[in-house]
Design a protein around this motif. Sequence first.
Motif, mmCIF file in Angstrom:
data_model
loop_
_atom_site.group_PDB
_atom_site.id
_atom_site.type_symbol
_atom_site.label_atom_id
_atom_site.label_comp_id
_atom_site.label_asym_id
_atom_site.label_seq_id
_atom_site.Cartn_x
_atom_site.Cartn_y
_atom_site.Cartn_z
ATOM 1 N N LEU A 143 0.830 -1.215 0.000
ATOM 2 C CA LEU A 143 0.000 0.000 0.000
ATOM 3 C C LEU A 143 0.859 1.257 0.000
ATOM 4 C CD1 LEU A 143 -2.745 -1.100 2.549
ATOM 5 C CD2 LEU A 143 -3.059 -0.675 0.114
ATOM 6 N N PHE A 144 1.904 1.267 0.813
ATOM 7 C CA PHE A 144 2.739 2.466 0.862
ATOM 8 C C PHE A 144 3.630 2.583 -0.375
ATOM 9 C CE2 PHE A 144 1.639 2.199 5.399
ATOM 10 C CZ PHE A 144 1.111 3.462 5.530
ATOM 11 N N GLU A 145 3.926 1.461 -1.017
ATOM 12 C CA GLU A 145 4.624 1.550 -2.305
ATOM 13 C C GLU A 145 3.715 2.225 -3.332
ATOM 14 O OE1 GLU A 145 5.807 -2.347 -3.362
ATOM 15 O OE2 GLU A 145 7.212 -2.556 -1.690
ATOM 16 N N LEU A 146 2.436 1.879 -3.312
ATOM 17 C CA LEU A 146 1.490 2.526 -4.227
ATOM 18 C C LEU A 146 1.390 4.021 -3.932
ATOM 19 C CD1 LEU A 146 -1.437 -0.066 -4.341
ATOM 20 C CD2 LEU A 146 0.302 0.360 -6.080
ATOM 21 N N ALA A 147 1.342 4.356 -2.625
ATOM 22 C CA ALA A 147 1.256 5.773 -2.266
ATOM 23 C C ALA A 147 2.494 6.527 -2.710
ATOM 24 C CB ALA A 147 1.054 5.910 -0.767
ATOM 25 N N ALA A 148 3.664 5.874 -2.601
ATOM 26 C CA ALA A 148 4.911 6.533 -2.992
ATOM 27 C C ALA A 148 4.948 6.797 -4.493
ATOM 28 C CB ALA A 148 6.107 5.683 -2.573
ATOM 29 N N GLU A 149 4.303 5.961 -5.278
ATOM 30 C CA GLU A 149 4.287 6.190 -6.725
ATOM 31 C C GLU A 149 3.365 7.341 -7.106
ATOM 32 O OE1 GLU A 149 3.399 2.592 -8.705
ATOM 33 O OE2 GLU A 149 5.241 1.596 -8.079
ATOM 34 N N ALA A 150 2.325 7.554 -6.285
ATOM 35 C CA ALA A 150 1.467 8.732 -6.456
ATOM 36 C C ALA A 150 0.865 8.831 -7.853
ATOM 37 C CB ALA A 150 2.238 10.006 -6.116
ATOM 38 N N THR A 151 0.401 7.727 -8.384
ATOM 39 C CA THR A 151 -0.255 7.760 -9.692
ATOM 40 C C THR A 151 -1.760 7.792 -9.512
ATOM 41 O OG1 THR A 151 -0.321 5.350 -9.794
ATOM 42 C CG2 THR A 151 1.633 6.442 -10.715
ATOM 43 N N PRO A 152 -2.510 8.338 -10.472
ATOM 44 C CA PRO A 152 -3.976 8.330 -10.369
ATOM 45 C C PRO A 152 -4.527 6.919 -10.242
ATOM 46 C CG PRO A 152 -3.246 9.826 -12.099
ATOM 47 C CD PRO A 152 -2.038 9.082 -11.662
ATOM 48 N N GLU A 153 -3.896 5.935 -10.950
ATOM 49 C CA GLU A 153 -4.383 4.562 -10.849
ATOM 50 C C GLU A 153 -4.236 4.031 -9.427
ATOM 51 O OE1 GLU A 153 -2.179 5.626 -12.991
ATOM 52 O OE2 GLU A 153 -3.116 5.456 -14.970
ATOM 53 N N ALA A 154 -3.116 4.376 -8.787
ATOM 54 C CA ALA A 154 -2.909 3.919 -7.407
ATOM 55 C C ALA A 154 -3.933 4.563 -6.472
ATOM 56 C CB ALA A 154 -1.496 4.272 -6.959
ATOM 57 N N ARG A 155 -4.218 5.834 -6.712
ATOM 58 C CA ARG A 155 -5.203 6.501 -5.851
ATOM 59 C C ARG A 155 -6.589 5.870 -6.011
ATOM 60 N NH1 ARG A 155 -5.925 11.450 -3.305
ATOM 61 N NH2 ARG A 155 -8.085 12.135 -3.188
ATOM 62 N N ASN A 156 -6.980 5.595 -7.266
ATOM 63 C CA ASN A 156 -8.281 4.959 -7.488
ATOM 64 C C ASN A 156 -8.345 3.602 -6.797
ATOM 65 O OD1 ASN A 156 -9.206 7.089 -9.006
ATOM 66 N ND2 ASN A 156 -8.576 6.195 -10.963
ATOM 67 N N PHE A 157 -7.242 2.869 -6.885
ATOM 68 C CA PHE A 157 -7.215 1.554 -6.245
ATOM 69 C C PHE A 157 -7.387 1.679 -4.729
ATOM 70 C CE2 PHE A 157 -5.051 -2.004 -4.248
ATOM 71 C CZ PHE A 157 -5.568 -3.086 -4.939
ATOM 72 N N LEU A 158 -6.679 2.653 -4.130
ATOM 73 C CA LEU A 158 -6.771 2.838 -2.680
ATOM 74 C C LEU A 158 -8.169 3.299 -2.266
ATOM 75 C CD1 LEU A 158 -3.315 4.553 -2.074
ATOM 76 C CD2 LEU A 158 -3.999 2.269 -1.320
ATOM 77 N N VAL A 159 -8.760 4.175 -3.076
ATOM 78 C CA VAL A 159 -10.111 4.640 -2.750
ATOM 79 C C VAL A 159 -11.091 3.478 -2.783
ATOM 80 C CG1 VAL A 159 -12.026 6.059 -3.567
ATOM 81 C CG2 VAL A 159 -9.712 7.001 -3.500
#
Length: 534
Positions: free
Chosen positions: A43-59
């Motif tokens: 999860l924090f790797e996704l946050a570190a990448e800060a891409t819109p796709e990662a944000r949608n996934f986290l939401v």
Amino acid sequence: MLRRSLATGLLLALAAALPAHALTPEQARRAAADDNESRIAALFELAAEATPEARNFLVRMADDALKLDPQGRVLAVDEAGALVDAVSGAAVAGDPAALEDVVTPNRVGAAVQAALAAFDLFAPEAATRRSAALTLGADPQPALLPLVRRAAAAEADPQALQALSGLKARLELGAPEAATRLAAVALLAESREPAVRALLAARLGGDDGLPAETDAKVRAALAAGIDTIARTLKLGETLGTLFSGISLGSILLLAALGLAITYGLMGVINMAHGELIMVGAYATWAVQNAVRALAPGWFDWYPLLALPVAFASAGAVGILMERLVIRHLYGRPLETLLATWGLSLILMQTVRSLFGAQNVQVENAAWLSGGVEVLANLTLPYNRLAIIVFAGAVVVAVSLLLTRTRLGLDVRAVTQNRRMAGCMGVNTPRIDMWAFGLGSGVAGLAGCALSQVGNVGPDLGQAYIVDSFMVVVLGGVGQLIGTVYAGLGLGLGSKFLEAWQGAVLAKIAVLVFIIAFIQKRPQGLFALKGRVID
């Protein structure tokens, strides 16, 4: 809409500027289906990448909208209730109800929220960016360090930059370069926060999941930082106790000031003095409700309107008590004590019958809510600061009244020698009435002030009657300056003793001290000078 567009624009701009990678099926699977530790790291790797796709996934993960199909793919349920691929967003055929839910335990759920907070580091509003930095600082994740560095480099708001710098320093405590760790320790030591002290101690001892610090310079800086924060916290505790003592002393002073007037003038042991404080508090409550109902726009200023109402209400009750009961018992202290005790019971029962036995709610005005932060562990509440100032103003006003007015001159004359004052033409019964009304009105002001820091109920005055008598006896009967010294002295002494030995032993120690003091000096701190005493 504009805010969302700006946030999306900033996020896209950041994504374009970063060496970001598109969300992969493997990352999605790790975040959704591995063990908790692997999921949190993903999860924090996704946050570190800060891409819109990662944000949608986290939401979607935060909304519990993720599913797992039998092949291990991570799917999502969109707003229309249809299945889509959580990575590519492509539509997928199938029934969402037939698929396995992605379960999010509490730890993973907290990590999802923290990872989403990382995206707020680039929000348009500075307050949101600062809040995100503080949220991430509660549990710093090393994977976010590159993202935090970029956010700090781009930050222009001073407060947000301060929060980001603190977060970056926490993350850099585990950096491989000793110079980076040394700079992080120096920055954190300036924060003077208790949590930072624990963080530095854990880094020194290796209790934070990382190896214990081995570099000699960094270890020395850690030890020095811990000592600096410890001294600051100790200073904050001492100043906090001092402020609490002054606050308690000002409350005791307000509660005892009216008693000093009535007891000093007429020698009446007024056991109903606490109930006069209670009358002032209920008058404040009534004014609050009236302002809320009739002029809600002026609600924040109701305490100023409540002050004269509380003074007049308690003063009127005091004058009635003096005219109907007490004036018939002058010179008979035991009967007066019993009579005022009976009056106190009548007042309490009257209030219970009118307003109920439960406490009533008195709400602080907006300008009396909150406080000013002096140190990390010391915040001074506005309502207590206001009471300290108010107590000083009341003392000055009463002092001027007693020393600069004809009423005050008559009161002092009757206090020093009642018969001589009567022979000189002073109407002593009328002075008794107005003096008793003045003392009762001051008790009403105390009730108004107390309503801002405590509960208001029929038993409010019982908590202050004993302390009020202690203040008056210790300060010297009829001595205003003695009441000031005794009130502040007892407040400070009580708070420092409480910090040392606890509240119960502190109370016992104060009582023993007063008894011993009165044995040696029965007239109190300041003796009354006059022909009667002489």
